[in-house]
Motif scaffolding. Sequence first.
Motif, PDB file in Angstrom:
ATOM      1  N   ILE A 150      -6.981  12.957   0.094  1.00  0.00           N
ATOM      2  CA  ILE A 150      -5.781  13.742  -0.244  1.00  0.00           C
ATOM      3  C   ILE A 150      -4.675  12.796  -0.719  1.00  0.00           C
ATOM      4  CG2 ILE A 150      -3.968  15.261   0.690  1.00  0.00           C
ATOM      5  CD1 ILE A 150      -6.178  16.359   2.635  1.00  0.00           C
ATOM      6  N   SER A 151      -4.514  11.682   0.014  1.00  0.00           N
ATOM      7  CA  SER A 151      -3.478  10.710  -0.359  1.00  0.00           C
ATOM      8  C   SER A 151      -3.745  10.104  -1.724  1.00  0.00           C
ATOM      9  CB  SER A 151      -3.460   9.539   0.613  1.00  0.00           C
ATOM     10  OG  SER A 151      -3.018   9.953   1.815  1.00  0.00           O
ATOM     11  N   GLU A 163       3.534   9.623  11.586  1.00  0.00           N
ATOM     12  CA  GLU A 163       4.453   9.145  10.542  1.00  0.00           C
ATOM     13  C   GLU A 163       4.166   7.709  10.072  1.00  0.00           C
ATOM     14  OE1 GLU A 163       6.322  10.273   8.327  1.00  0.00           O
ATOM     15  OE2 GLU A 163       7.308   8.399   7.756  1.00  0.00           O
ATOM     16  N   PRO A 164       3.882   6.760  10.983  1.00  0.00           N
ATOM     17  CA  PRO A 164       3.613   5.393  10.505  1.00  0.00           C
ATOM     18  C   PRO A 164       2.422   5.327   9.532  1.00  0.00           C
ATOM     19  CG  PRO A 164       3.943   5.403  12.888  1.00  0.00           C
ATOM     20  CD  PRO A 164       3.859   6.827  12.467  1.00  0.00           C
ATOM     21  N   VAL A 165       1.463   6.219   9.726  1.00  0.00           N
ATOM     22  CA  VAL A 165       0.278   6.242   8.845  1.00  0.00           C
ATOM     23  C   VAL A 165       0.655   6.870   7.505  1.00  0.00           C
ATOM     24  CG1 VAL A 165      -2.087   7.105   8.578  1.00  0.00           C
ATOM     25  CG2 VAL A 165      -1.269   6.377  10.834  1.00  0.00           C
ATOM     26  N   ARG A 170       1.704   6.342   1.777  1.00  0.00           N
ATOM     27  CA  ARG A 170       2.624   6.527   0.644  1.00  0.00           C
ATOM     28  C   ARG A 170       2.841   5.200  -0.070  1.00  0.00           C
ATOM     29  NH1 ARG A 170       5.566   9.813   4.225  1.00  0.00           N
ATOM     30  NH2 ARG A 170       7.092   8.165   4.600  1.00  0.00           N
ATOM     31  N   GLU A 171       3.032   4.142   0.727  1.00  0.00           N
ATOM     32  CA  GLU A 171       3.236   2.805   0.128  1.00  0.00           C
ATOM     33  C   GLU A 171       2.011   2.385  -0.664  1.00  0.00           C
ATOM     34  OE1 GLU A 171       6.096   1.255   3.755  1.00  0.00           O
ATOM     35  OE2 GLU A 171       4.077   0.407   3.568  1.00  0.00           O
ATOM     36  N   ARG A 172       0.831   2.643  -0.089  1.00  0.00           N
ATOM     37  CA  ARG A 172      -0.421   2.234  -0.732  1.00  0.00           C
ATOM     38  C   ARG A 172      -0.594   2.903  -2.095  1.00  0.00           C
ATOM     39  NH1 ARG A 172      -5.652  -0.015   0.873  1.00  0.00           N
ATOM     40  NH2 ARG A 172      -4.430  -0.919   2.555  1.00  0.00           N
ATOM     41  N   TYR A 173      -0.248   4.187  -2.140  1.00  0.00           N
ATOM     42  CA  TYR A 173      -0.512   4.936  -3.375  1.00  0.00           C
ATOM     43  C   TYR A 173       0.717   5.115  -4.264  1.00  0.00           C
ATOM     44  CZ  TYR A 173      -5.149   5.689  -1.699  1.00  0.00           C
ATOM     45  OH  TYR A 173      -6.433   5.480  -1.270  1.00  0.00           O
TER      46      TYR A 173
END
Length: 177
Positions: A150-151, A163-165, A170-173
Amino acid sequence: MKEVGYARSGERGDFMKKAIYPGTFDPITNGHIDVIKRALKIFDGLVICVMINPNKKAMFSLEERMDMIKDSVRSLDSRVEISHFEGLLVDYAKKVGIYSVVRGLRALSDFEYEFQMALANRKLLPQMETVFLMTSEKYMYVTSSAVKEISMFGGDVSCFVPEPVSKRLRERYRNGH
Ligand code: PNS
């Protein structure tokens, strides 16, 4: 939350019943958190163990997976420890002297694999017991693989993961990477 520690006695020196919660945790999801909370109702302490499998390509490095777990369980309970191990679960159990294992069951489809694993572990180490905890129906469909997919396609996973995940995904993608 404690760092890895294998002491089996409580502050007063009494026996503490601990369990191991093993998994790949690539990444930890709200379903895993639900299982952790349930396990803490039964056991005095829980060691979350990130199992390393060199043949299984994880999206997140071991350090990233452990950091995400640490950040996600920080507010949860001081009885949670985080560890990692490369090898057989039974060897980890022997190393730490904890023979109860917790696994979450979402649906019947999980059962065959889990049953096989529990029986194989018990054959390898007869004192090993696996305790299955039923995940809340809210998380029945939440898997680490679905979260990653999904991400990857830009979907919002904030209701599936802590939230930390969500932040790390979000940062990764970001910018389509
Ligand atoms: O989160 P996962 O990927 O469903 O967890 C599976 C895990 C890591 C618990 C399982 O693959 C495991 O225990 N691996 C360690 C190697 C081992 O002991 N294999 C024998 C079990 S049949």
